[in-house]
Design a protein around this motif. Sequence first.
Motif, PDB file in Angstrom:
ATOM      1  N   PHE A 122      22.823 -13.137   1.538  1.00  0.00           N
ATOM      2  CA  PHE A 122      21.595 -13.881   1.822  1.00  0.00           C
ATOM      3  C   PHE A 122      20.437 -12.898   1.988  1.00  0.00           C
ATOM      4  CE2 PHE A 122      25.087 -16.597   2.948  1.00  0.00           C
ATOM      5  CZ  PHE A 122      24.694 -17.827   2.434  1.00  0.00           C
ATOM      6  N   VAL A 123      19.355 -13.180   1.286  1.00  0.00           N
ATOM      7  CA  VAL A 123      18.199 -12.286   1.251  1.00  0.00           C
ATOM      8  C   VAL A 123      16.937 -13.065   1.593  1.00  0.00           C
ATOM      9  CG1 VAL A 123      16.837 -10.735  -0.210  1.00  0.00           C
ATOM     10  CG2 VAL A 123      19.310 -10.933  -0.579  1.00  0.00           C
ATOM     11  N   VAL A 124      16.045 -12.431   2.336  1.00  0.00           N
ATOM     12  CA  VAL A 124      14.700 -12.979   2.552  1.00  0.00           C
ATOM     13  C   VAL A 124      13.704 -11.899   2.158  1.00  0.00           C
ATOM     14  CG1 VAL A 124      13.049 -13.940   4.196  1.00  0.00           C
ATOM     15  CG2 VAL A 124      15.480 -14.437   4.470  1.00  0.00           C
ATOM     16  N   ASN A 125      12.800 -12.245   1.244  1.00  0.00           N
ATOM     17  CA  ASN A 125      11.780 -11.263   0.870  1.00  0.00           C
ATOM     18  C   ASN A 125      10.388 -11.899   0.921  1.00  0.00           C
ATOM     19  OD1 ASN A 125      12.692 -12.548  -1.841  1.00  0.00           O
ATOM     20  ND2 ASN A 125      10.754 -11.563  -2.350  1.00  0.00           N
ATOM     21  N   ILE A 126       9.382 -11.065   1.079  1.00  0.00           N
ATOM     22  CA  ILE A 126       7.994 -11.530   1.132  1.00  0.00           C
ATOM     23  C   ILE A 126       7.450 -11.582  -0.292  1.00  0.00           C
ATOM     24  CG2 ILE A 126       5.660 -11.048   1.978  1.00  0.00           C
ATOM     25  CD1 ILE A 126       6.946  -9.572   4.335  1.00  0.00           C
ATOM     26  N   TYR A 127       6.994 -12.750  -0.684  1.00  0.00           N
ATOM     27  CA  TYR A 127       6.466 -12.944  -2.033  1.00  0.00           C
ATOM     28  C   TYR A 127       5.162 -12.152  -2.205  1.00  0.00           C
ATOM     29  CZ  TYR A 127       4.873 -15.383  -6.233  1.00  0.00           C
ATOM     30  OH  TYR A 127       4.448 -15.681  -7.505  1.00  0.00           O
ATOM     31  N   ASN A 128       5.089 -11.381  -3.286  1.00  0.00           N
ATOM     32  CA  ASN A 128       3.903 -10.554  -3.565  1.00  0.00           C
ATOM     33  C   ASN A 128       3.568  -9.610  -2.411  1.00  0.00           C
ATOM     34  OD1 ASN A 128       3.315 -11.259  -6.194  1.00  0.00           O
ATOM     35  ND2 ASN A 128       1.883 -12.881  -5.628  1.00  0.00           N
ATOM     36  N   ALA A 129       4.594  -9.081  -1.771  1.00  0.00           N
ATOM     37  CA  ALA A 129       4.388  -8.249  -0.575  1.00  0.00           C
ATOM     38  C   ALA A 129       3.503  -7.046  -0.849  1.00  0.00           C
ATOM     39  CB  ALA A 129       5.745  -7.786  -0.027  1.00  0.00           C
ATOM     40  N   ARG A 130       3.769  -6.379  -1.966  1.00  0.00           N
ATOM     41  CA  ARG A 130       3.022  -5.153  -2.244  1.00  0.00           C
ATOM     42  C   ARG A 130       1.544  -5.448  -2.503  1.00  0.00           C
ATOM     43  NH1 ARG A 130       6.751  -2.389  -5.421  1.00  0.00           N
ATOM     44  NH2 ARG A 130       7.495  -1.279  -3.592  1.00  0.00           N
ATOM     45  N   GLN A 131       1.288  -6.493  -3.299  1.00  0.00           N
ATOM     46  CA  GLN A 131      -0.096  -6.842  -3.624  1.00  0.00           C
ATOM     47  C   GLN A 131      -0.865  -7.293  -2.379  1.00  0.00           C
ATOM     48  OE1 GLN A 131       2.678  -7.620  -5.226  1.00  0.00           O
ATOM     49  NE2 GLN A 131       2.331  -8.332  -7.329  1.00  0.00           N
TER      50      GLN A 131
END
Length: 204
Positions: free
Chosen positions: A122-131
């Motif tokens: 299970f993964v949670v990531n921030i959408y467009n985190a770098r931008q």
Amino acid sequence: MAINLVKGQKIDLTKGRSSLSSIMVGLGWDPVETKKSGGFLSGLLGGGGGGADIDCDASVIMLDENGKLKGKENLIYFGNKKSKDGSVVHSGDNLTGEGEGDDETINVDLKRISPSIHRLVFVVNIYNARQKKQDFGMIQNAFIRLVDNQSKEELVHYNLTENYAGKMSLIPGELYRQGNEWKFSAVGEGTMDADIGSIANKYA
């Protein structure tokens, strides 16, 4: 009553629970509140008044017995909400993480998981985190919990309490098969990966 886990802890979900067949995996998080323009929280967020919506996405990477991702159909996320075998179904995307309770849910039918699948990450990531220059230092109250879909009993709850500043993705936990049993591991690992594709490639 739910068992509260700490990082690195493992629990056997199905041993002694022969009736357990379907679980709801709930994932939650809240944006850190910025009450003042200066001070500690402002520094934590990297300067100016925050308050921007942070769009976190939950995903599942379905791996074989060798820990490999075989085919895009075994990556479940907002763009592919249902596994080929129908065992994993994503509830859909929550754009802000605001409010109480689960922000995104994933239903897992343990009995329908293909015999070739041995691990669900299970993964949670921030959408467009770098931008957007966002990271998990801007997130608080992150958790993963498992609920028996039939009895509605919460089986496991794991609060991610570490400081994940600078990390753009989290792996809160994983389900894995051991013989005829299914177990859960509280992973609590942060990574620098900016999107789910980068994480998935690690298992290719």
